[in-house]
Structure formats: C-alpha cells, structure tokens
Design an enzyme around this catalytic site. Structure first.
Site, PDB file in Angstrom:
ATOM      1  N   SER A 274     -27.695  22.367   7.303  1.00 42.09           N
ATOM      2  CA  SER A 274     -26.942  21.131   7.539  1.00 42.09           C
ATOM      3  C   SER A 274     -25.477  21.393   7.872  1.00 42.09           C
ATOM      4  O   SER A 274     -24.870  20.634   8.621  1.00 42.09           O
ATOM      5  CB  SER A 274     -27.040  20.217   6.313  1.00 42.09           C
ATOM      6  OG  SER A 274     -28.361  19.727   6.209  1.00 42.09           O
TER       7      SER A 274
ATOM      8  N   GLU B 209     -24.291  23.488   9.758  1.00 43.77           N
ATOM      9  CA  GLU B 209     -24.175  23.764  11.198  1.00 43.77           C
ATOM     10  C   GLU B 209     -24.350  22.498  12.046  1.00 43.77           C
ATOM     11  O   GLU B 209     -24.166  22.536  13.274  1.00 43.77           O
ATOM     12  CB  GLU B 209     -25.206  24.824  11.620  1.00 43.77           C
ATOM     13  CG  GLU B 209     -24.858  26.237  11.193  1.00 43.77           C
ATOM     14  CD  GLU B 209     -24.980  26.487   9.707  1.00 43.77           C
ATOM     15  OE1 GLU B 209     -25.993  26.057   9.114  1.00 43.77           O
ATOM     16  OE2 GLU B 209     -24.048  27.080   9.120  1.00 43.77           O
TER      17      GLU B 209
ATOM     18  N   CYS C  59     -31.059  17.650   5.534  1.00 42.11           N
ATOM     19  CA  CYS C  59     -31.478  17.268   4.178  1.00 42.11           C
ATOM     20  C   CYS C  59     -30.869  18.255   3.197  1.00 42.11           C
ATOM     21  O   CYS C  59     -31.130  19.456   3.273  1.00 42.11           O
ATOM     22  CB  CYS C  59     -33.002  17.291   4.089  1.00 42.11           C
ATOM     23  SG  CYS C  59     -33.612  17.097   2.408  1.00 42.11           S
ATOM     24  N   VAL C  60     -30.059  17.747   2.305  1.00 38.77           N
ATOM     25  CA  VAL C  60     -29.468  18.587   1.265  1.00 38.77           C
ATOM     26  C   VAL C  60     -29.998  18.104  -0.079  1.00 38.77           C
ATOM     27  O   VAL C  60     -29.869  16.919  -0.419  1.00 38.77           O
ATOM     28  CB  VAL C  60     -27.926  18.522   1.283  1.00 38.77           C
ATOM     29  CG1 VAL C  60     -27.355  19.647   0.414  1.00 38.77           C
ATOM     30  CG2 VAL C  60     -27.388  18.653   2.695  1.00 38.77           C
TER      31      VAL C  60
ATOM     32  N   ASP D 124     -28.650  24.002  -8.447  1.00 37.49           N
ATOM     33  CA  ASP D 124     -27.939  24.328  -9.685  1.00 37.49           C
ATOM     34  C   ASP D 124     -26.491  24.731  -9.438  1.00 37.49           C
ATOM     35  O   ASP D 124     -25.749  24.980 -10.381  1.00 37.49           O
ATOM     36  CB  ASP D 124     -28.662  25.484 -10.390  1.00 37.49           C
ATOM     37  CG  ASP D 124     -30.045  25.053 -10.844  1.00 37.49           C
ATOM     38  OD1 ASP D 124     -30.218  23.841 -11.098  1.00 37.49           O
ATOM     39  OD2 ASP D 124     -30.937  25.913 -10.922  1.00 37.49           O
ATOM     40  N   THR D 125     -26.097  24.841  -8.166  1.00 35.74           N
ATOM     41  CA  THR D 125     -24.732  25.285  -7.864  1.00 35.74           C
ATOM     42  C   THR D 125     -23.968  24.161  -7.170  1.00 35.74           C
ATOM     43  O   THR D 125     -24.574  23.203  -6.681  1.00 35.74           O
ATOM     44  CB  THR D 125     -24.758  26.518  -6.936  1.00 35.74           C
ATOM     45  OG1 THR D 125     -25.207  26.087  -5.644  1.00 35.74           O
ATOM     46  CG2 THR D 125     -25.679  27.604  -7.462  1.00 35.74           C
TER      47      THR D 125
ATOM     48  N   HIS E 109     -22.899  24.019  -4.388  1.00 37.76           N
ATOM     49  CA  HIS E 109     -23.080  24.035  -2.934  1.00 37.76           C
ATOM     50  C   HIS E 109     -23.405  22.655  -2.372  1.00 37.76           C
ATOM     51  O   HIS E 109     -22.975  22.300  -1.278  1.00 37.76           O
ATOM     52  CB  HIS E 109     -24.201  25.004  -2.556  1.00 37.76           C
ATOM     53  CG  HIS E 109     -23.690  26.204  -1.853  1.00 37.76           C
ATOM     54  ND1 HIS E 109     -23.153  27.259  -2.523  1.00 37.76           N
ATOM     55  CD2 HIS E 109     -23.600  26.489  -0.532  1.00 37.76           C
ATOM     56  CE1 HIS E 109     -22.761  28.161  -1.648  1.00 37.76           C
ATOM     57  NE2 HIS E 109     -23.010  27.719  -0.437  1.00 37.76           N
TER      58      HIS E 109
ATOM     59  N   ARG F  73     -37.992   9.175   1.625  1.00 39.25           N
ATOM     60  CA  ARG F  73     -37.128   8.652   2.697  1.00 39.25           C
ATOM     61  C   ARG F  73     -37.391   9.284   4.058  1.00 39.25           C
ATOM     62  O   ARG F  73     -36.674   9.036   5.009  1.00 39.25           O
ATOM     63  CB  ARG F  73     -35.660   8.897   2.291  1.00 39.25           C
ATOM     64  CG  ARG F  73     -35.233   8.008   1.139  1.00 39.25           C
ATOM     65  CD  ARG F  73     -34.022   8.546   0.405  1.00 39.25           C
ATOM     66  NE  ARG F  73     -33.600   7.612  -0.653  1.00 39.25           N
ATOM     67  CZ  ARG F  73     -34.181   7.510  -1.842  1.00 39.25           C
ATOM     68  NH1 ARG F  73     -35.230   8.269  -2.149  1.00 39.25           N
ATOM     69  NH2 ARG F  73     -33.747   6.628  -2.733  1.00 39.25           N
TER      70      ARG F  73
END
Ligand code: RBF
Length: 160
Positions: free
Chosen positions: A65, A67, A89-90, A94-95, A97, A136
């Site tokens: 994403s 990019e 899609c993100v 656990d981080t 990011h 979604r």
C-alpha cells in the site's frame, strides 16, 4: 465506506453518471491480495456496468500500500486518466507499521488531490483483522471497490 450502517455497494445506478469515454487508472497493492484483487475486480465490474469501456480501464499493481502513492502519482502525472483509483488493504498487526502506512498513504494521496486536477479515489481498507477486510471486499458489507468506482464517476461528472 461500507459500515454496519451503510453499504454503498447497493448504489442506485440510475443516479450514476454514465462512464462512456472515461479513462480510469486503477493502482492496486499486491499485499493482502485476497482482499485487494476482490476490491480491484469490484471496481472494474462497476465501472463497466456504468458504461466505461474495458480498454479504457488501465490496471497497475504495486508491491504494498505504501507504493500506492508513487503509482497513483505516476498515473496522475501521465495526464491519461479522468480519475485514478488507489486500492490497498492494511491490517493492524503487532507493530506500529499499520499507523505509519495508513498515515503515509492518506497524506500522499491527499496531496495528489490538492496539487493536481485528476481526482484520486481512496480505496485503502484499514482494518483490525482479516475478517473485517473480507466483509468489505465482497462480503457482508459489500465491496468498497464498487464504491470507489461510483465515486470516481461522480467526481468526473461533477468536476471535469
Ligand atoms: N502493505 C500493505 O498493503 N498492507 C499491510 O498490511 C502491510 N503491512 C506491513 C507490515 C510491515 C511490518 C511492513 C514492513 C510492511 C507492510 N506492508 C503492508 C508493505 C508496505 O506497504 C510497503 O510495501 C513496504 O514497506 C515497502 O515500501
């Protein structure tokens, strides 16, 4: 966006501007491909259903994403498209990011909308888990790709 309260995939096609002759660029991320391919296909199908010729829809994939910003920017600067749809899609991990990518993509695509005359449609799904993304992208809450296509046609009709 498709939420518990609103599912924009069930749009009223009589109220959507016909897309005949419109050229649309779609840039989509390969990361979480189960989701992004479904969103991409939803967008393409909805554009075609509303009059856009398939040969006027140009697809470009990018690795993730983040990019999408560069991919959408290249499409906008080419001057070839009436609208550009960015799909990704993100999924929260656990981080931190998740937050960096979401904020980066949102800021990058927003900048393009301010600085250039081609509408860039925000098709980035940001969810806490895979199930919410599936819901979604063709599941219980519709397909956000459909909504991006409708939004692109509305923006073109309004401003071009
Ligand atoms: N890209 C996505 O499109 N969705 C993600 O959920 C996602 N999660 C990532 C998590 C980590 C820890 C990293 C390092 C990258 C992730 N990316 C994700 C890829 C990112 O968008 C980009 O492609 C890379 O950071 C390379 O610029």
């Amino acid at each position: 966006m498709a939420t518990e309260l609103k599912n924009l995939s069930s749009y009223d096609s009589t109220k959507i501007a016909n897309g005949k002759g419109r050229r649309i660029g779609i840039v989509y991320a390969e990361w979480n491909e189960e989701i992004t391919y479904a969103l991409r296909d939803g967008a393409v199908n909805t554009l075609v259903e509303n009059g856009v010729d398939e040969q006027d829809i140009h697809l470009a994939s990018v690795p993730g994403s983040f990019e999408l910003i560069f991919g959408a920017s290249q499409m906008v600067k080419s001057g070839k498209y009436d609208a550009v749809i960015a799909i990704g899609c993100v999924i929260r991990g656990d981080t931190p990011h998740f937050d960096y990518i979401c904020e980066g993509v949102t800021a990058g695509l927003s900048k393009l909308n301010v600085e250039y005359d081609t509408p860039v449609i925000f098709g980035l799904i940001t969810t806490n888990n895979l199930l919410q993304a599936q819901e979604r992208s063709g599941g219980r809450l519709g397909n956000k790709g459909d909504e991006c296509a409708v939004t692109a046609l509305q923006m073109i009709a309004q401003f071009k």
